[in-house]
Design a protein around this motif. Structure first.
Motif, mmCIF file in Angstrom:
data_model
loop_
_atom_site.group_PDB
_atom_site.id
_atom_site.type_symbol
_atom_site.label_atom_id
_atom_site.label_comp_id
_atom_site.label_asym_id
_atom_site.label_seq_id
_atom_site.Cartn_x
_atom_site.Cartn_y
_atom_site.Cartn_z
ATOM 1 N N LEU A 348 -69.225 -17.562 38.814
ATOM 2 C CA LEU A 348 -67.883 -17.551 38.236
ATOM 3 C C LEU A 348 -67.557 -18.933 37.686
ATOM 4 O O LEU A 348 -67.851 -19.951 38.322
ATOM 5 N N LEU A 349 -66.938 -18.964 36.508
ATOM 6 C CA LEU A 349 -66.520 -20.211 35.864
ATOM 7 C C LEU A 349 -65.031 -20.152 35.571
ATOM 8 O O LEU A 349 -64.538 -19.187 34.975
ATOM 9 N N HIS A 350 -64.313 -21.191 36.014
ATOM 10 C CA HIS A 350 -62.900 -21.357 35.666
ATOM 11 C C HIS A 350 -62.801 -22.554 34.725
ATOM 12 O O HIS A 350 -62.746 -23.712 35.158
ATOM 13 N N PRO A 351 -62.806 -22.324 33.394
ATOM 14 C CA PRO A 351 -62.836 -23.448 32.446
ATOM 15 C C PRO A 351 -61.477 -24.141 32.370
ATOM 16 O O PRO A 351 -60.425 -23.510 32.486
ATOM 17 N N ALA A 352 -61.539 -25.449 32.174
ATOM 18 C CA ALA A 352 -60.298 -26.215 32.019
ATOM 19 C C ALA A 352 -59.669 -25.961 30.655
ATOM 20 O O ALA A 352 -58.477 -26.220 30.458
ATOM 21 N N ARG A 353 -60.471 -25.461 29.720
ATOM 22 C CA ARG A 353 -59.996 -25.124 28.372
ATOM 23 C C ARG A 353 -60.859 -23.982 27.863
ATOM 24 O O ARG A 353 -61.921 -23.704 28.419
ATOM 25 N N PRO A 354 -60.421 -23.277 26.820
ATOM 26 C CA PRO A 354 -61.254 -22.190 26.283
ATOM 27 C C PRO A 354 -62.635 -22.710 25.893
ATOM 28 O O PRO A 354 -62.783 -23.847 25.422
ATOM 29 N N LEU A 355 -63.642 -21.901 26.110
ATOM 30 C CA LEU A 355 -65.008 -22.320 25.807
ATOM 31 C C LEU A 355 -65.183 -22.550 24.316
ATOM 32 O O LEU A 355 -64.717 -21.768 23.489
ATOM 33 N N ALA A 356 -65.855 -23.649 23.977
ATOM 34 C CA ALA A 356 -66.132 -23.979 22.581
ATOM 35 C C ALA A 356 -67.389 -23.258 22.121
ATOM 36 O O ALA A 356 -68.076 -22.578 22.900
ATOM 37 N N ASP A 357 -67.701 -23.393 20.828
ATOM 38 C CA ASP A 357 -68.912 -22.783 20.279
ATOM 39 C C ASP A 357 -70.132 -23.286 21.046
ATOM 40 O O ASP A 357 -70.313 -24.495 21.227
ATOM 41 N N GLY A 358 -70.946 -22.372 21.475
ATOM 42 C CA GLY A 358 -72.163 -22.734 22.187
ATOM 43 C C GLY A 358 -71.996 -22.789 23.689
ATOM 44 O O GLY A 358 -72.986 -22.768 24.432
ATOM 45 N N ASP A 359 -70.726 -22.873 24.176
ATOM 46 C CA ASP A 359 -70.523 -22.958 25.618
ATOM 47 C C ASP A 359 -70.878 -21.653 26.325
ATOM 48 O O ASP A 359 -71.331 -21.666 27.471
ATOM 49 N N ASP A 360 -70.640 -20.524 25.638
ATOM 50 C CA ASP A 360 -71.006 -19.260 26.267
ATOM 51 C C ASP A 360 -72.520 -19.169 26.442
ATOM 52 O O ASP A 360 -73.026 -18.633 27.431
ATOM 53 N N ARG A 361 -73.273 -19.727 25.472
ATOM 54 C CA ARG A 361 -74.724 -19.763 25.585
ATOM 55 C C ARG A 361 -75.157 -20.680 26.733
ATOM 56 O O ARG A 361 -76.071 -20.366 27.491
ATOM 57 N N LEU A 362 -74.441 -21.811 26.859
ATOM 58 C CA LEU A 362 -74.738 -22.727 27.954
ATOM 59 C C LEU A 362 -74.417 -22.078 29.303
ATOM 60 O O LEU A 362 -75.150 -22.270 30.282
#
Length: 641
Positions: A348-362
Motif C-alpha cells: 500500500l502507498l499513501h502518496p504525499a501528492r498525486p503520482l507524476a508520470d512514471g511513478d505508477d511504473r515505479l
C-alpha cells in the motif's frame, strides 16, 4: 583419543567429550567410533548409555551445522548470481548469464532458456549453458504447455516417464539425445507478459526439493525484474533519438530504471523490508506498508493512515484481481506482491501528492522488488511452507488413497492437526468473471482461520477447523459476497477428523451446492446435513429408511400396531391438494372422519406438520415409501426362472 575416552569413563563426562569433539570440528568418524572405543576400554553400561545419548545429540548438532553451512553457501551463491544478473544491461547477455548462474547454483548438467515467439506451439532457445550436443542457441523446438506454464514452476524427477507431459516426438528425441532425466522449468516474464522459460536439468533422475524450487523461483523473479529494467532502458534509448516529447519520456524511463537499480541493490546487499521501504518511499514521496496474504502487517513507514480491516482486504482483492497497482477511493494505491501464481501479499502507498508520470511504473517495479525480497526470505526461512500450503488441500481432494500419516505430517508442518474436527466449505460466485478475486479472498481467509484453500472449477474450497458446518458456510458467505458484489452460493459438509474424510466431505458439499442452485437457492448458504431431504439426496449413504422414519415413522408404527389408515389418509390428503372433501371422496368416507384422522395425525407428527417446508418433506417421505414398497414387491423370488 585415548585421553578423551578415559574422561568418558567418569559419569557425566560423556557430554563434555562430545562437546570437545564439536569444538574441535572433529570429523564425523570420530563421533561414530566414540562408543565403540569406550566399550573396548571397559566403560560400564550406564556410562555407555549416557555416552550413546550424548553422541546422538552431538551428531544432530553436527547435521544442523552442516545444513546451515550448505544453506548459507547456497544463499551466498544466490546473491552472487543475482548481482551478476542485475549488472547486465542487454537481454541476450542477461539470458546467457542467467543460464550459467542457474546451472552452477543447482549443480546440474544443463540449463537453457526458451522464449515465446509468434508461432504458437514452438519456442526458440535463446541461451544455453553446459555440455550439449543437439541443444543450441537459435534452435526452434516444440513447446510443452505443462512445462512452460506462465504462472507456476514445473519439475519432474524423470522426464522420460512423466505422463503429465505431451511427449512430442521432436522434444522427446532432443531430450534423449542430451540424456536428460530430471528437469525443472521456471516461467520468466517481461512485466506482466509471459516472456519465456528457464530450464535446469540433470542427466540422471533426481527429486527437486521444495527449497530448491523456491530458490529457482527467486532467481527467476530477479531475472524478471532485470528483464523489465533492460526493456525500459532499450525503450529510453529509442526515445532519445526521436522527437522532443519522446526525449522527456526517455528521461523518465531512465530515471525509473536507475531507481529500480538502487532498490535491487538494497535487496542484494542484504537489506530488509524496512530498508527497502525507506528507499522506495523517498522516491515515491509517500508512506508505504506491506501486508501479508492474510492481511497482517509485515513492515511499514511512518505516515500511513489507519483503515479498516475490510478496506484493507478489499484493496488486496481488487489489486490481485487486476495483477497491477490500482488507485483506491480513499486515495491509497494498492499493488499486488506476486511471484508467478503465488500471492506474497500487498503493498500500500499513501502518496504525499498525486503520482507524476512514471511513478505508477515505479510503484509496480517497487512491488516486484518487494515480492522478490519476500520470496528470498521465504526461501531462506527455516521452513518454507508456502508451496506445501498451496498444494496440500489439492492432494487431500485428489489423492485420498495416499497414506494418512504423510498428509498429517505435511499438515503438522503448517500448524494444522488433521485429526481434529474440520469442515469443508465450497463457495461458487454467480456469473464468475475471469479474475482471481475469489481465490485471493479464499487464500487470505484460510490463512486467518488456520485452514487450507484450493480452487476447483470456479469454486473456492476451504478446509476449516470446527464442528459447525452451517456456521462455517454462513461466515464464508458473509465475508465473500460483499467483496464480490454478487451472489455467492455456499455449502459446507462435515465435520471430518481424518485426511481420508476430506475428499468425501468435499464431494458431498459440492452435490449440496449444485442441488441448491438447481432448486433456485442461488446466493444462499447451508450445510449438507442441515436439511433432511437434501441429506437423503446428497449424502454418500443415502439413508432413505432413516429419512422416512424421521418424517412419518410414528404414523407408520401407529398404523401397524392399531390397523388404522392414517398414512393412507395423509397421502390422499396431499394428493387432493389439502381439501378435506376431496380426500373423503377418494377414501369413500365422511368428511368428518377425515377431519378427526387429521387431528390425530397432528398429535403423532407434531403441530407444525402442515408448515410448507415440513409438509414438503413429509410428502417426499410418503412418495419414497410408496416407491420403496413398489420396488420391493417387484423383486424376483430366489430360484425363479
Amino acid at each position: 583419543m585415548g585421553s578423551i575416552v578415559s574422561q568418558g569413563r567418569k559419569a557425566g563426562a560423556s557430554a563434555l567429550t562430545v562437546l570437545e569433539l564439536l569444538a574441535a570440528e572433529a570429523p564425523i568418524s570420530h563421533f561414530e567410533s566414540l562408543v565403540d572405543d569406550a566399550r573396548r576400554q571397559g566403560m560400564g553400561e550406564a556410562d555407555l548409555a549416557l555416552l550413546e545419548t550424548a553422541k546422538r545429540l552431538g551428531l544432530a548438532v553436527y547435521a544442523q551445522a552442516e545444513r546451515r553451512q550448505r544453506k548459507e553457501a547456497r544463499l551466498a551463491a544466490f546473491i552472487e548470481a543475482g548481482k551478476g544478473i542485475a549488472t547486465v544491461f542487454d537481454v541476450p547477455s542477461l539470458l546467457s548469464v542467467l543460464a550459467l548462474k542457474a546451472r552452477q547454483l543447482f549443480d546440474l548438467d544443463i540449463a537453457w532458456i526458451t522464449v515465446f515467439g509468434r508461432d504458437a506451439g514452438t519456442v526458440t532457445v535463446s541461451a544455453c549453458d553446459g555440455h550439449t550436443t543437439a541443444l543450441r542457441t537459435g534452435l526452434r523446438i516444440p513447446d510443452d504447455p505443462a512445462m512452460s506454464s506462465a504462472n507456476a514452476p514445473f519439475w519432474t524427477p524423470d522426464f522420460t516417464t512423466d505422463e503429465r507431459l505431451a511427449h512430442s516426438y521432436a522434444l522427446d528425441s532432443l531430450m534423449e539425445s542430451e540424456g536428460i532425466h530430471a528437469v525443472a522449468a521456471i516461467p520468466l516474464t517481461d512485466g506482466a507478459r509471459p516472456f519465456g522459460t528457464l530450464y535446469v536439468a540433470g542427466r540422471s533422475a533426481r527429486w527437486f526439493t521444495s527449497a530448491e524450487v523456491s530458490l529457482m523461483t527467486s532467481l527467476a523473479e530477479l531475472a524478471d525484474l532485470t528483464i523489465e529494467k533492460t526493456r525500459m532502458l532499450e525503450r529510453a534509448a529509442d526515445c532519445l533519438s526521436g522527437a522532443e516529447g519522446r526525449r522527456d519520456e526517455a528521461r523518465t524511463a531512465a530515471e525509473t530504471a536507475a531507481v529500480h537499480g538502487r532498490l535491487m541493490s538494497v535487496v542484494l546487499d542484504g537489506g530488509g523490508l524496512d530498508a527497502l521501504l525507506d528507499e522506495a518511499g523517498r522516491h515515491l514521496r509517500g508512506a508505504l506498508r506491506v501486508h501479508a496474504p492474510d492481511g497482517g502487517i509485515l513492515a511499514g513507514t511512518d505516515g500511513m493512515p489507519a483503515e479498516s480491516e475490510t478496506d484493507t482486504l478489499r484493496a488486496m482483492v481488487d489489486a490481485h484481481a487486476l495483477r497491477e497497482p490500482i488507485l483506491l477511493d480513499c486515495g491509497l494505491w494498492a499493488a499486488p506482491l506476486l511471484a508467478g501464481d503465488r500471492d506474497l501479499g500487498t503493498l500500500l502507498l499513501h502518496p504525499a501528492r498525486p503520482l507524476a508520470d512514471g511513478d505508477d511504473r515505479l510503484l509496480s517495479l517497487t512491488a516486484q522488488t518487494v515480492a522478490a525480497l519476500l520470496l528470498l526470505q521465504h526461501t531462506t526461512a527455516p521452513s518454507a511452507s508456502g508451496h506445501d500450503r498451496d498444494w496440500l488441500l489439492d492432494d487431500l481432494l485428489t489423492s485420498a488413497q495416499r497414506p494418512a500419516g504423510r498428509f498429517e505430517e505435511r499438515a503438522a508442518r503448517l500448524g494444522i492437526d488433521l485429526t481434529r474436527p474440520h469442515v469443508v466449505v465450497v463457495a461458487r460466485p454467480e456469473d464468475e468473471v475471469q479474475d482471481n478475486r475469489t481465490a485471493i479472498w479464499a487464500s487470505s481467509y484460510a490463512r486467518r482461520m488456520n485452514g487450507l484453500k484450493s480452487m476447483h472449477a470456479g469454486c473456492a474450497v476451504l478446509l476449516l477447523p470446527g464442528t459447525d458446518a452451517t456456521a462455517a458456510a454462513e461466515q464464508v458467505s458473509r465475508g465473500l459476497t460483499p467483496l464480490l458484489d454478487r451472489p455467492v452460493t455456499v455449502c459446507a459438509s462435515g465435520p471430518v477428523t481424518s485426511p481420508a474424510g476430506v475428499s468425501a466431505a468435499f464431494q458431498e458439499a459440492l452435490r449440496c451446492l449444485e442441488a441448491m442452485i438447481a432448486l433456485g437457492a442461488t446466493g444462499g448458504f447451508t450445510s449438507s446435513g442441515e436439511h433432511g431431504f437434501l441429506g437423503v439426496l446428497l449424502s454418500d449413504t443415502h439413508d432413505v429408511e432413516g429419512f422416512i422414519r424421521s418424517m412419518i415413522g410414528p404414523l407408520v408404527a401407529y398404523d401397524t400396531q392399531r390397523y388404522t389408515e392414517f398414512t393412507r389418509t395423509l397421502d390422499a390428503y396431499f394428493d387432493a391438494g389439502g381439501s378435506i372433501n376431496r380426500t373423503a371422496e377418494r377414501l369413500h368416507v365422511h368428511p368428518n372422519t377425515v377431519g378427526r384422522r387429521l387431528e390425530r395425525i397432528g398429535d403423532l407428527l407434531g403441530t407444525n406438520w402442515q408448515q410448507p417446508e415440513r409438509a414438503f418433506e413429509i410428502q417426499l417421505a410418503l412418495r419414497l415409501s410408496r416407491i420403496q414398497h413398489v420396488l420391493k414387491t417387484r423383486r424376483p423370488s430366489l430360484g425363479s426362472d
